[in-house]
Design a protein around this motif. Structure first.
Motif, short mmCIF file in Angstrom:
data_model
loop_
_atom_site.label_atom_id
_atom_site.label_comp_id
_atom_site.label_asym_id
_atom_site.label_seq_id
_atom_site.Cartn_x
_atom_site.Cartn_y
_atom_site.Cartn_z
N ILE A 1 0.48 0.81 9.90
CA ILE A 1 0.58 1.36 8.54
C ILE A 1 -0.67 0.99 7.75
O ILE A 1 -1.28 1.84 7.10
CB ILE A 1 1.85 0.86 7.82
CG1 ILE A 1 3.08 1.50 8.46
CG2 ILE A 1 1.79 1.16 6.32
CD1 ILE A 1 4.40 0.96 7.95
N ARG A 2 -1.08 -0.26 7.82
CA ARG A 2 -2.27 -0.68 7.07
C ARG A 2 -3.53 -0.04 7.62
O ARG A 2 -4.44 0.29 6.86
CB ARG A 2 -2.37 -2.21 7.06
CG ARG A 2 -1.50 -2.79 5.94
CD ARG A 2 -1.22 -4.25 6.07
NE ARG A 2 -0.05 -4.37 6.94
CZ ARG A 2 -0.02 -5.10 8.04
NH1 ARG A 2 -1.05 -5.81 8.38
NH2 ARG A 2 1.06 -5.12 8.79
N LEU B 1 6.44 4.23 7.91
CA LEU B 1 7.17 3.24 7.11
C LEU B 1 8.65 3.62 6.99
O LEU B 1 9.52 2.76 7.10
CB LEU B 1 6.55 3.15 5.71
CG LEU B 1 7.23 2.22 4.72
CD1 LEU B 1 6.95 0.77 5.11
CD2 LEU B 1 6.75 2.49 3.32
N ASP C 1 3.77 -3.37 2.64
CA ASP C 1 3.44 -2.06 3.21
C ASP C 1 4.02 -0.93 2.36
O ASP C 1 3.35 0.06 2.08
CB ASP C 1 3.97 -1.94 4.65
CG ASP C 1 3.14 -2.74 5.65
OD1 ASP C 1 2.03 -3.20 5.29
OD2 ASP C 1 3.61 -2.89 6.79
N LYS D 1 6.04 -8.60 4.47
CA LYS D 1 5.11 -7.61 5.03
C LYS D 1 5.64 -6.20 4.81
O LYS D 1 4.89 -5.30 4.41
CB LYS D 1 4.90 -7.86 6.52
CG LYS D 1 3.96 -6.88 7.19
CD LYS D 1 4.02 -7.08 8.68
CE LYS D 1 3.88 -5.83 9.47
NZ LYS D 1 4.59 -4.66 9.09
#
Length: 135
Positions: free
Chosen positions: A105-106, A94, A30, A26
């Motif tokens: 973040i997404r 991040l 990211d 993940k």
């Protein structure tokens, strides 16, 4: 890569998220997405600059006689600035040492891409105005 290729890649990543994967992957995903969106944003900025220049020339030549194209350009500039701000927030999150809220973040990157999509819609509207003016 084009915006469509990015969106397709993002969709595939979302499918992986539904299935679930390990946190290390993940973080890598990211990281990759933050810099892919940066690349997409750079391409949109270059296109904006070209369109801005072309609109100025068409106004000087009196081909574009009203302010609709200029207004769409202003809206595009605001959207590009907002998209860059969202992407920068995602990058800061991040790179920070604090734990991100799950999916933040997404979420920021998705918002950034949504704004970039709107910019391209504005570009298409400007193109249509130019075509109408040339008739």
């Amino acid at each position: 890569k084009s915006l469509d290729e990015y969106i397709e890649a993002k969709s595939k990543i979302t499918q992986f998220q539904i299935i679930g994967f390990n946190p290390g992957v993940k973080n890598i995903v990211d990281f990759s997405l933050v810099f892919q969106v940066k690349s997409v944003l750079r391409i949109a900025e270059v296109r904006y600059a070209k369109i801005h220049s072309d609109v100025g020339r068409l106004e000087d030549l009196k081909i574009l006689k009203d302010n609709r194209a200029r207004s769409l350009l202003s809206e595009s500039r605001l959207l590009l600035t907002a998209a860059a701000d969202l992407r920068n927030q995602a990058e800061d999150l991040l790179l920070s040492e604090s734990e991100e809220e799950d999916g933040e973040i997404r979420r920021l990157l998705n918002s950034s891409i949504t704004k970039i999509r709107l910019v391209y819609k504005k570009f298409l509207e400007i193109s249509q105005l130019v075509k109408e003016s040339l008739r």
